[in-house]
Design an enzyme around this catalytic site. Sequence first.
Site, PDB file in Angstrom:
ATOM      1  N   GLU A 150       0.825  -1.208   0.000  1.00  0.00           N
ATOM      2  CA  GLU A 150       0.000   0.000   0.000  1.00  0.00           C
ATOM      3  C   GLU A 150       0.863   1.264   0.000  1.00  0.00           C
ATOM      4  OE1 GLU A 150      -3.084   2.465   2.815  1.00  0.00           O
ATOM      5  OE2 GLU A 150      -3.126   0.270   3.000  1.00  0.00           O
ATOM      6  N   ASN A 184      -2.784  -5.002   9.020  1.00  0.00           N
ATOM      7  CA  ASN A 184      -3.878  -4.807   9.985  1.00  0.00           C
ATOM      8  C   ASN A 184      -3.938  -5.955  10.987  1.00  0.00           C
ATOM      9  OD1 ASN A 184      -6.514  -6.568   9.482  1.00  0.00           O
ATOM     10  ND2 ASN A 184      -5.596  -6.174   7.481  1.00  0.00           N
ATOM     11  N   SER A 239      -8.413  -9.411   6.178  1.00  0.00           N
ATOM     12  CA  SER A 239      -8.297 -10.255   4.984  1.00  0.00           C
ATOM     13  C   SER A 239      -8.454 -11.740   5.311  1.00  0.00           C
ATOM     14  CB  SER A 239      -6.965  -9.997   4.268  1.00  0.00           C
ATOM     15  OG  SER A 239      -5.893  -9.949   5.183  1.00  0.00           O
TER      16      SER A 239
END
Length: 316
Positions: free
Chosen positions: A133, A232, A275
């Site tokens: 990202e 995350n 995810s």
Amino acid sequence: MVTQKKPLTILLASPRGFCAGVDRAIQIVEQALKRYGRPVYVRHEIVHNRFVVENLEAKGAIFVDELDEVPDDRPVVFSAHGVPKSVPAEAGRRNLLYVDATCPLVSKVHREAERHSESGRTVVLIGHAGHPEVIGTMGQLPDGAVILVEDAAQAETVEVPDPQNLAYATQTTLSVDDTTGIVAVLRRRFPAIQGPKMEDICYATTNRQAAVKAIAGRCDALVVIGAPNSSNSMRLVEVAANYGCTKSRLVQRAADMDWAWLGEARRLGITAGASAPELLVDELIEACRARYDVTVEEVRTTEESVVFKLPRALVA
């Protein structure tokens, strides 16, 4: 003689697991396979989870590192993490059919960074070096237009070309608490710095961290189902430790669980990164039931109703 199972209470954090951006990205690959047939190429892991990737491979997706591995006559999907501008430019040059599965909340950060750059501001990006990202966001702007800051210590020492023309943006999957501290340092050092109207950290990251905070102090141990390369998910392990459950760890799926590590724990917290599919949560709970007399208590801190539309090319 039947040995009686020891009791184990599972505190199940909610929200957990798939977010809207991940759900959309997986659907994009599945819809592309239906529309264009096998194989469909995907640049990088569509999301950071091996179970998801292997499931899509079984359906006909081929995951590659770079575009030069994609044949001219097959479609390619860009991952949910976003890509540098050079990637769609190269796909266009080769006349490749491509579908961009970048999470809309990541795209929002890209647009913010571009807007600041067009206004003459240097962008300080708060994030982890090497994460896809971050590579994608930095790749929206010319070299040197973005300065990466990873922690508060770097924020204390970072040098900028013009403190009066400065803005910050953040990776969407960071620790809310850590980011707040970094932003505070930047604002103290550079009072003129501009930031987003709403924080860039996405709703799903924020909500999953809040849910872990709500149960961590009540747990003897806490397991985050997720991948080691999932930002995350790793942040959830850190949040659990910071909020009262020092015995916290990442587990990819039930088969990887170290039951000796659990020891005499009687209250186990379980959550899943954005995810990680719910099936892996169910799998771990069943593995616990095989060994313990399990009681499940779901602790919900908020409801989520966010849905992102699929690209028009796949639904027309």
